[in-house]
Design a protein around this motif. Structure first.
Motif, PDB file in Angstrom:
ATOM      1  N   LEU A 206       1.019   4.101  -3.005  1.00  0.00           N
ATOM      2  CA  LEU A 206       0.759   5.517  -2.716  1.00  0.00           C
ATOM      3  C   LEU A 206       1.982   6.385  -2.984  1.00  0.00           C
ATOM      4  O   LEU A 206       1.876   7.458  -3.582  1.00  0.00           O
TER       5      LEU A 206
ATOM      6  N   GLU B  25      -1.984   4.189 -10.006  1.00  0.00           N
ATOM      7  CA  GLU B  25      -3.442   4.098 -10.003  1.00  0.00           C
ATOM      8  C   GLU B  25      -3.898   3.097 -11.052  1.00  0.00           C
ATOM      9  O   GLU B  25      -3.220   2.874 -12.052  1.00  0.00           O
TER      10      GLU B  25
ATOM     11  N   SER C   3       2.453   6.949  -6.627  1.00  0.00           N
ATOM     12  CA  SER C   3       1.258   7.462  -7.315  1.00  0.00           C
ATOM     13  C   SER C   3       0.758   6.510  -8.403  1.00  0.00           C
ATOM     14  O   SER C   3       0.459   6.925  -9.526  1.00  0.00           O
TER      15      SER C   3
ATOM     16  N   LYS D 195       0.840  -1.209   0.000  1.00  0.00           N
ATOM     17  CA  LYS D 195       0.000   0.000   0.000  1.00  0.00           C
ATOM     18  C   LYS D 195       0.870   1.252   0.000  1.00  0.00           C
ATOM     19  O   LYS D 195       0.608   2.200  -0.738  1.00  0.00           O
ATOM     20  N   TYR D 196       1.897   1.249   0.825  1.00  0.00           N
ATOM     21  CA  TYR D 196       2.807   2.390   0.884  1.00  0.00           C
ATOM     22  C   TYR D 196       3.478   2.599  -0.474  1.00  0.00           C
ATOM     23  O   TYR D 196       3.555   3.720  -0.966  1.00  0.00           O
TER      24      TYR D 196
END
Length: 114
Positions: free
Chosen positions: A84, A89, A87, A80-81
């Motif tokens: 994020l 997506e 960036s 998850k880190y």
């Protein structure tokens, strides 16, 4: 060979295996304060977080059995880190385990292990 050396050798074997399957290694031993992911790769259009487990024999169980609930939780937190922080997506991701059996010279790739 000590356990650290066995682990590094297992990761090197897994890395070459992923490349042989058409994958591209993005990160190796990606660490955060939450934990570590052995390999992050692009394989068949997916971002794959790979945990590598190596064994000389199965006297203490199969390698994948060492990927317990806490280990899975750490790996997903690191993933998850990573997503994020970079960036990323709309990307298909998965979590694989690659078992390396040194004595049998065998690789077992568990796709979507968790």
């Amino acid at each position: 060979m000590n356990n650290i050396e066995k682990g590094k050798l297992g990761e090197e074997i897994a890395l070459k295996y992923i490349i042989s399957k058409g994958g591209r290694i993005i990160e190796r031993n990606y660490r955060t304060k939450m934990g570590e992911v052995d390999l992050i790769a692009k394989l068949n259009g997916e971002l794959v977080f790979v945990e590598v487990k190596s064994r000389s024999n199965i006297n203490y169980g199969y390698p994948s059995e060492a990927v317990n609930y806490n280990k899975k939780r750490k790996i997903t937190s690191v993933a998850k880190y990573y997503i994020l922080d970079n960036s990323l997506e709309n990307l298909s991701i998965r979590f694989d385990v690659i078992e390396i059996y040194f004595n049998e010279k065998k690789i077992n790739h568990i796709v979507n292990a968790f």
